[in-house]
Design a protein around this motif. Sequence first.
Motif, short mmCIF file in Angstrom:
data_model
loop_
_atom_site.label_atom_id
_atom_site.label_comp_id
_atom_site.label_asym_id
_atom_site.label_seq_id
_atom_site.Cartn_x
_atom_site.Cartn_y
_atom_site.Cartn_z
N ALA A 1 0.82 -1.21 0.00
CA ALA A 1 0.00 0.00 0.00
C ALA A 1 0.85 1.26 0.00
O ALA A 1 0.51 2.25 -0.66
N PHE A 2 1.98 1.25 0.73
CA PHE A 2 2.78 2.45 0.85
C PHE A 2 3.89 2.54 -0.19
O PHE A 2 4.20 3.63 -0.68
N ALA A 3 4.51 1.41 -0.53
CA ALA A 3 5.69 1.46 -1.39
C ALA A 3 5.35 1.38 -2.87
O ALA A 3 5.99 2.05 -3.69
N TRP A 4 4.35 0.59 -3.23
CA TRP A 4 4.06 0.41 -4.65
C TRP A 4 3.66 1.71 -5.36
O TRP A 4 4.21 2.02 -6.43
N PRO A 5 2.72 2.52 -4.82
CA PRO A 5 2.41 3.77 -5.52
C PRO A 5 3.61 4.69 -5.67
O PRO A 5 3.79 5.33 -6.71
N ALA A 6 4.47 4.77 -4.63
CA ALA A 6 5.64 5.62 -4.71
C ALA A 6 6.64 5.12 -5.75
O ALA A 6 7.29 5.91 -6.45
N ALA A 7 6.77 3.80 -5.87
CA ALA A 7 7.72 3.24 -6.82
C ALA A 7 7.26 3.38 -8.27
O ALA A 7 8.07 3.33 -9.19
N ARG A 8 5.96 3.55 -8.48
CA ARG A 8 5.41 3.67 -9.84
C ARG A 8 4.98 5.10 -10.16
O ARG A 8 4.10 5.32 -10.97
#
Length: 348
Positions: free
Chosen positions: A26-33
């Motif tokens: 939830a926290f890392a995936w949006p930031a990484a994309r």
Amino acid sequence: MSAAPNRRLVAVVLLVPMVVALVLWAFAWPAARMTPRDLPVGVAGSAPAADQLQRQLEQRDGAFEIHRYDSETAARTAIEDRAVYGAVVATAKGPELLTASAAGPVVAQLLHEAVTASAPAGTAVPVTDVVAAPAADPRGSVLGASILPLAIAGMAAGSAVTLLRLRGGRAASALIGVAALVGVVATALTDSWLGVITGDWWSEVGALGLTVLAVGAPVAGLAALIGPAGIGLGALLMVLVGNPFSGVTSAPELLPQPVGAIGQLLPPGAGGSLLRSVAFFDGHAAGGAVLTLALWAVLGLTAVIIGGRRRAPAPDAPEAAAEGGPPPGGGRPPPKGGVPPPGGGGGG
């Protein structure tokens, strides 16, 4: 006899990594994309120079949503109204970039890189910050970090109302009171003291308070309808999903879709957009966020009132007896010594 403890051990060993994986996703995936996706950007000036600028931006397929304006003045107005994040103006000396760091420093930097990359080699692109972020928070980090505390405040309010067994109108009044006070305190800290938001003081109070109410009321409403499990469901929705999907540290258009759109339909995302509008843009483009937050607040308060009526506590018989009322079986209450009065009670 040891089967049940073993099952609980296995459940704990498997559940904790699953929860950690969910939180990281939830926290890392949006930031990484993070990358622009239909980011609203303006192009101003006369053809053919403006047409060439538009074609250069359109080469990044799906990155920008282009809005054409006749003049630099019209582009500035669109930025101030939050219709676009920035604009490229075709001038006699070459392209000029208009940004709004108050709308998101990350977006302003991204636009600068995109326009500079498309300009001829060695060409300097002048940049004008039309709506600048406050000097006390030039990177927007404080505003971006403010949404999680608001979500936690709403969670705390909804949980407290549930654990204290406030119901119906009392629960709704408590939630509204907490939201109003949090709005005043948060505005006093962020505006009057830190100076990281610079809009109308009472509009900021309303934005912050409405955000807290839009989180706390649904949490209390879920708990009133389905019990304490509603608190966990509210935490999952508002904190674990709503906060990382809000896009407040960057922009909803930079997040993977439909994450950005979902985030704006949840109170943290709508609250961040509303606070940015009232703090830096005189309330422009705030209508959608106000409507979203108001719907969550109304639905939550309605659930609180309905759930309070359904789960109203039954009268406590021992308390009634202590107040001088008759015992459940009828007749007179026994004296303090426990011996029934002569001829009374239930003899035959």
